[in-house]
Design a protein around this motif. Structure first.
Motif, PDB file in Angstrom:
ATOM      1  N   THR A   1       3.446 -23.973  36.044  1.00 26.89           N
ATOM      2  CA  THR A   1       4.224 -23.498  37.188  1.00 26.89           C
ATOM      3  C   THR A   1       4.658 -24.661  38.066  1.00 26.89           C
ATOM      4  O   THR A   1       5.820 -24.736  38.483  1.00 26.89           O
ATOM      5  CB  THR A   1       3.385 -22.516  38.028  1.00 26.89           C
ATOM      6  OG1 THR A   1       2.937 -21.481  37.178  1.00 26.89           O
ATOM      7  CG2 THR A   1       4.197 -21.916  39.156  1.00 26.89           C
ATOM      8  N   LEU A   2       3.730 -25.584  38.330  1.00 24.56           N
ATOM      9  CA  LEU A   2       4.076 -26.699  39.218  1.00 24.56           C
ATOM     10  C   LEU A   2       5.103 -27.626  38.577  1.00 24.56           C
ATOM     11  O   LEU A   2       6.057 -28.050  39.235  1.00 24.56           O
ATOM     12  CB  LEU A   2       2.822 -27.479  39.629  1.00 24.56           C
ATOM     13  CG  LEU A   2       1.919 -26.723  40.616  1.00 24.56           C
ATOM     14  CD1 LEU A   2       0.689 -27.546  40.956  1.00 24.56           C
ATOM     15  CD2 LEU A   2       2.686 -26.364  41.894  1.00 24.56           C
ATOM     16  N   ILE A   3       4.926 -27.915  37.276  1.00 27.81           N
ATOM     17  CA  ILE A   3       5.898 -28.782  36.588  1.00 27.81           C
ATOM     18  C   ILE A   3       7.287 -28.148  36.678  1.00 27.81           C
ATOM     19  O   ILE A   3       8.265 -28.791  37.069  1.00 27.81           O
ATOM     20  CB  ILE A   3       5.521 -28.978  35.097  1.00 27.81           C
ATOM     21  CG1 ILE A   3       4.236 -29.802  34.987  1.00 27.81           C
ATOM     22  CG2 ILE A   3       6.658 -29.668  34.329  1.00 27.81           C
ATOM     23  CD1 ILE A   3       3.684 -29.890  33.573  1.00 27.81           C
ATOM     24  N   ILE A   4       7.351 -26.854  36.343  1.00 29.38           N
ATOM     25  CA  ILE A   4       8.644 -26.164  36.325  1.00 29.38           C
ATOM     26  C   ILE A   4       9.237 -26.093  37.725  1.00 29.38           C
ATOM     27  O   ILE A   4      10.376 -26.487  37.953  1.00 29.38           O
ATOM     28  CB  ILE A   4       8.491 -24.732  35.754  1.00 29.38           C
ATOM     29  CG1 ILE A   4       8.123 -24.801  34.275  1.00 29.38           C
ATOM     30  CG2 ILE A   4       9.776 -23.930  35.942  1.00 29.38           C
ATOM     31  CD1 ILE A   4       7.637 -23.488  33.706  1.00 29.38           C
ATOM     32  N   SER A   5       8.437 -25.604  38.692  1.00 28.88           N
ATOM     33  CA  SER A   5       9.063 -25.346  39.991  1.00 28.88           C
ATOM     34  C   SER A   5       9.384 -26.633  40.749  1.00 28.88           C
ATOM     35  O   SER A   5      10.403 -26.685  41.438  1.00 28.88           O
ATOM     36  CB  SER A   5       8.250 -24.368  40.833  1.00 28.88           C
ATOM     37  OG  SER A   5       6.915 -24.737  40.847  1.00 28.88           O
ATOM     38  N   ILE A   6       8.556 -27.669  40.600  1.00 29.70           N
ATOM     39  CA  ILE A   6       8.878 -28.913  41.310  1.00 29.70           C
ATOM     40  C   ILE A   6      10.143 -29.541  40.721  1.00 29.70           C
ATOM     41  O   ILE A   6      11.051 -29.945  41.463  1.00 29.70           O
ATOM     42  CB  ILE A   6       7.676 -29.897  41.297  1.00 29.70           C
ATOM     43  CG1 ILE A   6       6.559 -29.340  42.189  1.00 29.70           C
ATOM     44  CG2 ILE A   6       8.096 -31.280  41.792  1.00 29.70           C
ATOM     45  CD1 ILE A   6       5.266 -30.112  42.142  1.00 29.70           C
ATOM     46  N   THR A   7      10.235 -29.591  39.383  1.00 30.83           N
ATOM     47  CA  THR A   7      11.438 -30.172  38.768  1.00 30.83           C
ATOM     48  C   THR A   7      12.678 -29.356  39.149  1.00 30.83           C
ATOM     49  O   THR A   7      13.698 -29.911  39.580  1.00 30.83           O
ATOM     50  CB  THR A   7      11.324 -30.206  37.232  1.00 30.83           C
ATOM     51  OG1 THR A   7      10.009 -30.611  36.890  1.00 30.83           O
ATOM     52  CG2 THR A   7      12.327 -31.148  36.623  1.00 30.83           C
TER      53      THR A   7
ATOM     54  N   ASN B   1      13.647 -25.498  28.814  1.00 32.16           N
ATOM     55  CA  ASN B   1      14.462 -24.279  28.843  1.00 32.16           C
ATOM     56  C   ASN B   1      14.218 -23.512  30.131  1.00 32.16           C
ATOM     57  O   ASN B   1      15.151 -23.051  30.780  1.00 32.16           O
ATOM     58  CB  ASN B   1      14.103 -23.360  27.666  1.00 32.16           C
ATOM     59  CG  ASN B   1      14.750 -23.811  26.370  1.00 32.16           C
ATOM     60  OD1 ASN B   1      15.581 -24.718  26.377  1.00 32.16           O
ATOM     61  ND2 ASN B   1      14.361 -23.206  25.273  1.00 32.16           N
ATOM     62  N   ILE B   2      12.941 -23.350  30.477  1.00 34.34           N
ATOM     63  CA  ILE B   2      12.605 -22.595  31.692  1.00 34.34           C
ATOM     64  C   ILE B   2      13.102 -23.355  32.920  1.00 34.34           C
ATOM     65  O   ILE B   2      13.640 -22.761  33.845  1.00 34.34           O
ATOM     66  CB  ILE B   2      11.080 -22.346  31.788  1.00 34.34           C
ATOM     67  CG1 ILE B   2      10.589 -21.658  30.522  1.00 34.34           C
ATOM     68  CG2 ILE B   2      10.743 -21.519  33.014  1.00 34.34           C
ATOM     69  CD1 ILE B   2       9.095 -21.385  30.515  1.00 34.34           C
ATOM     70  N   ILE B   3      12.932 -24.688  32.889  1.00 38.27           N
ATOM     71  CA  ILE B   3      13.364 -25.488  34.039  1.00 38.27           C
ATOM     72  C   ILE B   3      14.873 -25.327  34.249  1.00 38.27           C
ATOM     73  O   ILE B   3      15.332 -25.117  35.375  1.00 38.27           O
ATOM     74  CB  ILE B   3      12.997 -26.984  33.848  1.00 38.27           C
ATOM     75  CG1 ILE B   3      11.479 -27.140  33.827  1.00 38.27           C
ATOM     76  CG2 ILE B   3      13.619 -27.845  34.948  1.00 38.27           C
ATOM     77  CD1 ILE B   3      10.983 -28.535  33.524  1.00 38.27           C
ATOM     78  N   ILE B   4      15.643 -25.374  33.159  1.00 36.34           N
ATOM     79  CA  ILE B   4      17.101 -25.233  33.267  1.00 36.34           C
ATOM     80  C   ILE B   4      17.458 -23.860  33.847  1.00 36.34           C
ATOM     81  O   ILE B   4      18.245 -23.760  34.795  1.00 36.34           O
ATOM     82  CB  ILE B   4      17.773 -25.417  31.882  1.00 36.34           C
ATOM     83  CG1 ILE B   4      17.670 -26.874  31.448  1.00 36.34           C
ATOM     84  CG2 ILE B   4      19.242 -24.977  31.926  1.00 36.34           C
ATOM     85  CD1 ILE B   4      18.121 -27.130  30.023  1.00 36.34           C
ATOM     86  N   ALA B   5      16.834 -22.806  33.310  1.00 33.18           N
ATOM     87  CA  ALA B   5      17.136 -21.449  33.784  1.00 33.18           C
ATOM     88  C   ALA B   5      16.789 -21.308  35.269  1.00 33.18           C
ATOM     89  O   ALA B   5      17.550 -20.717  36.038  1.00 33.18           O
ATOM     90  CB  ALA B   5      16.372 -20.422  32.959  1.00 33.18           C
TER      91      ALA B   5
END
Lengths: 271, 310
Positions: A73-79, A145-149
């Motif tokens: 979650t942190l990797i995705i949301s911070i990026t 993929n999740i980060i882009i979305a």
């Protein structure tokens, strides 16, 4: 003279409206508060209260699945937050500190598109898109993929407060800088950008919450091993429930409350 | 000297002008990013809705309009004739009714609340706004879970009703239509209050005073002055509740228990266990069309009326 005003109710008052407002607050907060209170239950059922304890927070925080979900979650949301706020800041300048240009209206619509399309449609469309990329071109960015979305979805949320800030700002300061022979870049660095900071912070906070809390899009496009905190909660709901789920939910709620309040206070201070 | 200064000034102005034109390119990365990863997927899905479903999910690149036909009809297994099968249509109508009820109740609760907030002293107003804003941004999944805890058979609501003696055994609330509508209401109430508040906050209360001077009652002032002027806010609030409620996914998933479906779950199902991506895409586009109609209604209703108040 005063008796006149004392006896009459305020002309703005409407009977029963105050009561309705209190009911609204009760309806909005009672379920959340009950959920939070039960996280302190020392028993291992979500139905019987056995006493106050913090043990379920201990259980939750020691769980390795929880660690992985929190890390993802942190990797995705911070990026996603950093990328979307950067793009949104640039776009906000490009659409306020500029002579009107052809296509500006369309660009504005494109930026706000993720807000108008129901989230489930965005989710399945993105799923189809990534499936095609993986199938035809062999492109799979994994957690990317999740980060882009998320970034797509976060841009309009970051854009709104930044644009609002730029529109509220007093242009005379920027004009004064130009009159004093500041180069455009220096005027931006020394005048415009510092004044934009509250808007940018507000945008960062909102983008972070949106990404941190997202369930629908993430659930549809996440592959194995890409569990985020909301997905972790969803997996827990389908098993026999313990107050651990209340503890994790409480942590998530507190993160949202913290970020909303920060964003709100920043926005208020600028007035 | 004066001439040199004006020349330098001209240069500065020219540079500024150039900068003002060049700034437009700063919008490009965001627009490109959303176009590539937000608009392209939507176009792709539109194309998918005209393709043949592959047996294990995904599509076969062959044109057909079957997905749209199957939205209303079912093929007979034996002779292949088409029969009218309104299953999907019923789910769409149900979702539409749920979204309408949610919007109406949110308006009924939200308008008095927003009005009350807008008539508080400014310092108090900020606290009210913060209190409504917090649930607005809080995790939807967790909030839905909170409702589930309360309305379960062993939940607080049933416990309370048994305790005061209204009922003697729990009534089933979870996994019913009632649970879904309650969940939608709870989820989207802040979406109604905030736009209503921002339109009522700007309200000029001298108009109310004028109404009273002309011997209008409180109720008359409300219906004839306040509500008509708050109309744009009311429409905005209704749309902000109606659109997400129509496409709701999380709420029926958790409170409907997989049996009481809404459009959102139906679409997700075709991409999951249903393994019929073209059908899911077609269903998504029919939902999208409904949303566009709602937005069109909004644009038509607000653009003509903007200058009315001035």
């Amino acid at each position: 003279m005063a008796t006149n005003t004392v006896k009459h109710r305020d002309i703005k008052d409407q009977p029963g409206f105050g009561m309705m407002a209190v009911i609204c607050l009760f309806v909005l907060y009672a379920p959340i508060l009950i959920l939070m209170i039960w996280s302190f239950n020392s028993g291992n059922l979500v139905t019987h209260w056995e006493g106050v304890s913090l043990q379920w927070y201990g259980v939750a925080l020691q769980n390795e699945e929880f660690h992985n979900a929190a890390k993802n979650t942190l990797i995705i949301s911070i990026t996603a937050t950093i990328v979307s706020t950067t793009l949104a800041t640039m776009a906000a300048i490009g659409m306020t500190r500029v002579k009107a240009w052809r296509g500006m209206g369309t660009s504005f619509m494109v930026i706000n598109l993720p807000l108008m399309v129901p989230e489930i449609i965005t989710a399945v469309a993105t799923l189809s898109f990534f499936a095609l990329l993986a199938g035809k071109l062999g492109l799979n960015f994994g957690i990317g993929n999740i980060i882009i979305a998320h970034t797509v979805f976060c841009i309009p949320f970051a854009y709104m407060p930044i644009r609002a800030r730029l529109e509220d700002m007093d242009l005379t300061l920027e004009n004064a800088a130009a009159d004093l022979y500041a180069t455009p870049w220096n005027a931006f660095k020394r005048v415009t950008f510092p004044l934009m900071i509250p808007g940018i912070l507000s945008g960062l906070a909102l983008a972070f919450i949106v990404s941190f809390d997202d369930f629908t899009i993430t659930q549809l496009i996440a592959g194995p091993g890409q569990t985020t905190l909301p997905l972790y909660i969803w997996n827990q709901i389908r098993r026999p429930m313990t107050p651990e789920i209340n503890a994790i939910s409480t942590i998530l709620l507190l993160v949202s409350i913290l970020f909303v309040s920060v964003s709100f206070l920043i926005a208020r201070r600028r007035k | 000297m004066a001439k040199a200064l004006s020349k330098a000034e001209q240069v500065a102005r020219a540079m500024e002008g150039q900068q003002m034109t060049r700034n437009r390119w700063l919008s490009l990365p965001a627009v490109l990013f959303i176009t590539l990863f937000g608009v392209c997927p939507l176009i792709l899905m539109f194309i998918y809705s005209f393709l043949v479903a592959a047996p294990y999910g995904g599509v076969v690149w062959q044109f057909t309009t079957k997905a749209y036909v199957y939205f209303l009809f079912q093929e007979d297994i034996f002779d292949g004739t088409l029969q009218f099968a309104p299953d999907f249509l019923i789910i769409y109508l149900r979702s539409f009714i749920f979204a309408l009820i949610t919007t109406a109740v949110c308006l009924l609760l939200g308008f008095p609340t927003a009005y009350f907030m807008a008539t508080r002293p400014p310092a108090q107003r900020n606290w009210w706004v913060l209190l409504i804003t917090i649930p607005f941004w809080s995790n939807l999944l967790v909030r839905t879970l909170a409702i589930m805890f309360i309305i379960r058979d062993q939940g607080l609501l049933n416990g309370f009703l048994i305790w005061i003696g209204v009922i003697d055994k729990p009534i089933t609330l979870l996994y019913t239509d009632f649970a879904i509508v309650l969940g939608l209401l709870y989820s989207f109430l802040p979406f109604m209050v905030l736009p209503l508040y921002s339109s009522l906050e700007k309200f000029d209360f001298r108009l109310v005073e004028a109404g009273f001077d002309l011997y209008a009652t409180r109720r008359r002032v409300l219906w004839r002055i306040i509500i008509p002027i708050a109309r744009p806010g009311i429409i905005a609030g209704c749309l902000l509740v109606f659109i997400p409620a129509l496409g709701a996914y999380v709420t029926p998933l958790i409170l409907g228990g997989g049996k009481h479906l809404m459009i959102g779950d139906l679409i997700a199902q075709q991409f999951g266990s249903g393994r019929n991506w073209p059908l899911g895409s077609a269903q998504a586009f029919i939902l999208m069309a409904a949303v566009l109609v709602a937005l069109f209604f909004y644009v038509r209703n607000t653009s003509g009326k903007v200058h009315h108040g001035h």
